[in-house]
Design an enzyme around this catalytic site. Structure first.
Site, PDB file in Angstrom:
ATOM      1  N   GLN A  39     -35.077 -18.427  10.926  1.00  0.00           N
ATOM      2  CA  GLN A  39     -33.830 -17.743  10.544  1.00  0.00           C
ATOM      3  C   GLN A  39     -32.600 -18.387  11.155  1.00  0.00           C
ATOM      4  O   GLN A  39     -31.482 -18.162  10.678  1.00  0.00           O
ATOM      5  CB  GLN A  39     -33.874 -16.261  10.956  1.00  0.00           C
ATOM      6  CG  GLN A  39     -34.793 -15.416  10.117  1.00  0.00           C
ATOM      7  CD  GLN A  39     -34.345 -15.276   8.665  1.00  0.00           C
ATOM      8  OE1 GLN A  39     -33.198 -15.571   8.303  1.00  0.00           O
ATOM      9  NE2 GLN A  39     -35.253 -14.835   7.817  1.00  0.00           N
ATOM     10  N   ALA A  98     -37.741 -24.128   4.417  1.00  0.00           N
ATOM     11  CA  ALA A  98     -36.646 -24.647   3.580  1.00  0.00           C
ATOM     12  C   ALA A  98     -35.906 -23.554   2.818  1.00  0.00           C
ATOM     13  O   ALA A  98     -34.695 -23.641   2.629  1.00  0.00           O
ATOM     14  CB  ALA A  98     -37.206 -25.670   2.591  1.00  0.00           C
ATOM     15  N   CYS A 154     -40.848  -9.644   3.981  1.00  0.00           N
ATOM     16  CA  CYS A 154     -42.287  -9.530   3.794  1.00  0.00           C
ATOM     17  C   CYS A 154     -42.682  -8.064   3.763  1.00  0.00           C
ATOM     18  O   CYS A 154     -43.650  -7.689   3.138  1.00  0.00           O
ATOM     19  CB  CYS A 154     -43.022 -10.236   4.924  1.00  0.00           C
ATOM     20  SG  CYS A 154     -42.389 -11.871   5.178  1.00  0.00           S
TER      21      CYS A 154
HETATM   22  N1  PLP Z   1     -40.313 -16.541  10.553  1.00  0.00           N
HETATM   23  C1  PLP Z   1     -39.245 -15.769  10.307  1.00  0.00           C
HETATM   24  C2  PLP Z   1     -38.362 -15.371  11.429  1.00  0.00           C
HETATM   25  C3  PLP Z   1     -38.956 -15.367   9.001  1.00  0.00           C
HETATM   26  O1  PLP Z   1     -37.894 -14.603   8.767  1.00  0.00           O
HETATM   27  C4  PLP Z   1     -39.819 -15.772   7.963  1.00  0.00           C
HETATM   28  C5  PLP Z   1     -39.601 -15.326   6.566  1.00  0.00           C
HETATM   29  O2  PLP Z   1     -39.034 -14.275   6.325  1.00  0.00           O
HETATM   30  C6  PLP Z   1     -40.914 -16.591   8.275  1.00  0.00           C
HETATM   31  C7  PLP Z   1     -41.133 -16.949   9.584  1.00  0.00           C
HETATM   32  C8  PLP Z   1     -41.861 -17.047   7.225  1.00  0.00           C
HETATM   33  O3  PLP Z   1     -41.306 -18.088   6.449  1.00  0.00           O
HETATM   34  P1  PLP Z   1     -41.892 -18.398   4.999  1.00  0.00           P
HETATM   35  O4  PLP Z   1     -41.315 -17.381   4.077  1.00  0.00           O
HETATM   36  O5  PLP Z   1     -41.421 -19.775   4.685  1.00  0.00           O
HETATM   37  O6  PLP Z   1     -43.356 -18.321   5.101  1.00  0.00           O
END
Ligand code: PLP
Length: 375
Positions: free
Chosen positions: A171, A192, A316
């Protein structure tokens, strides 16, 4: 009302046109980067150029390992599962992808204070109580509150106990200056799509001294650390987005101004609203704001009808508007936590977006309050 106002950059930031162009160009290169013929070499060149762009964007040493992964989640998984440590000390407000990566080994959570900041004394106590063979994983910026951890100091302390230090900077990149070398961590995860690059591509940066074991073994790509034919267009788009995110960091002053104006106008209209961790050092684009007495789900639906896209917290977990684990860890009262929505701005945000949001938010606030007074 046809206007769509996108205020969910922490979930995913709209793809930058330059990244789209670069991806399209790369899709026309029909070579596998592992092939030795001319088309393969062309694809390899694209991958290596992008690796350099990503390295430079976070000021990692030339000798650092830059491993491309399928996303930030996979980078976190590779860091934690591929480092061969027995125990993980993990911040209480880490992204679920960090916690989910720790399935096989012993985990201890590092407590945070009311602002979501790790208490260094608590971490030191954890080391004193059995801190051998540890990996510490601490995020640079929280995805829900935007709170910035003191990663540099945490890394210095953890290294005194021979721990490995991993930082989830997914982030932070593109919103604040992310300097791998100055932070002094051993590994860092990036993604990305949080910086206007394509979805489905991430990277783990590691110093040359970290011995990583592949989770995906496959054909031994990425120096044997991540098997699988590289996603060349994704990697190219990531490289372009990383370069732009670094070059356009100055735009975050404009974004912060929009965010600060939004917060002060809402608090003026609704003095019973709460901005979570407002006094902490935060990302310039993020506001986690609670409208008293109106649950997050109701707000998100009402704002969606007004054309506004935002989330209740972690993307998520959004879609299912559960109370935030992050806010629970910070000790935010339940009634405040369940009424909090996350506004996250970025490179596409404008003054009109802010005005539109304030008007829709206030309209909802006034309707809810009128209904309460009538009841
Ligand atoms: N780490 C943080 C702090 C995030 O906010 C996110 C996604 O929301 C992720 C990891 C995971 O990234 P990705 O969506 O590319 O799997």
């Amino acid at each position: 009302m046809n206007q769509t106002v996108y205020m969910d950059h922490n979930a995913t930031s709209p793809t930058r046109p330059q990244a789209v162009d670069a991806v399209m160009r790369a899709m026309k290169v029909n070579g596998n980067p592992s092939s030795v013929h001319s088309q393969g070499r062309k694809a390899r060149r694209l991958v290596e150029d992008a690796r350099e762009q990503v390295r430079a964007a976070v000021n990692a040493a030339k000798s650092a390992q830059i491993v491309f992964t399928s996303c930030g989640t996979e980078a976190n998984t590779l860091a934690l599962q591929g480092c061969d440590r027995a125990k993980a000390f993990i911040g209480a407000t880490e992204h679920p992808s960090v916690l989910g990566a720790c399935g096989a080994f012993e985990i201890e959570r590092i407590l945070v204070d009311g602002n979501g900041l790790i208490d260094p004394f608590k971490l030191e106590e954890m080391f004193a109580g059995g801190g051998d063979d540890v990996i510490v994983s601490v995020m640079l910026a929280n995805n829900e509150t935007g709170v910035l951890q003191q990663v540099e100091g945490i890394a210095r302390m953890a290294h005194r106990y021979d721990a490995l230090v991993h930082c989830d900077a997914v982030q932070a990149l593109g919103k604040v200056d992310v300097d791998f070398t100055t932070l002094g961590v051993d590994m860092m995860s990036l993604s990305a799509h949080k910086i206007g690059g394509p979805l489905g591509i991430g990277a783990l940066i590691a110093t040359k001294d970290v011995k990583l074991t592949a989770i995906n073994r496959g054909g031994g790509q990425e120096n044997g650390v991540r098997g699988g034919t590289e996603n060349v267009p994704g990697i190219v788009g990531f490289g372009v987005a990383a370069e732009l995110a670094k070059a356009e960091l100055t735009d975050m002053a404009r974004v912060q101004d929009l965010r600060d104006r939004l917060e002060s106008r809402l608090l003026h209209i609704a003095p019973d609203a709460t901005v979570i961790a407002s006094m902490a050092d935060r990302l310039p684009n993020t506001s986690f704001i609670s409208m008293a007495g109106v649950d997050a789900e109701t707000q998100i639906m009402a704002l969606d009808l007004a054309g506004i896209c935002l989330s209740a917290g972690s993307a998520c977990a959004s879609g299912k508007t559960k109370t935030s684990v992050v806010l629970n860890a910070m000790g935010v009262p339940q009634d405040v936590a369940q009424c909090a929505v996350r506004v996250s701005l970025g490179h596409t945000s404008t003054e009109d977006d802010i005005e539109h949001f304030i008007s829709a938010w206030c309209d909802l606030y006034q309707r809810k309050h009128a209904a309460k007074s009538a009841a």
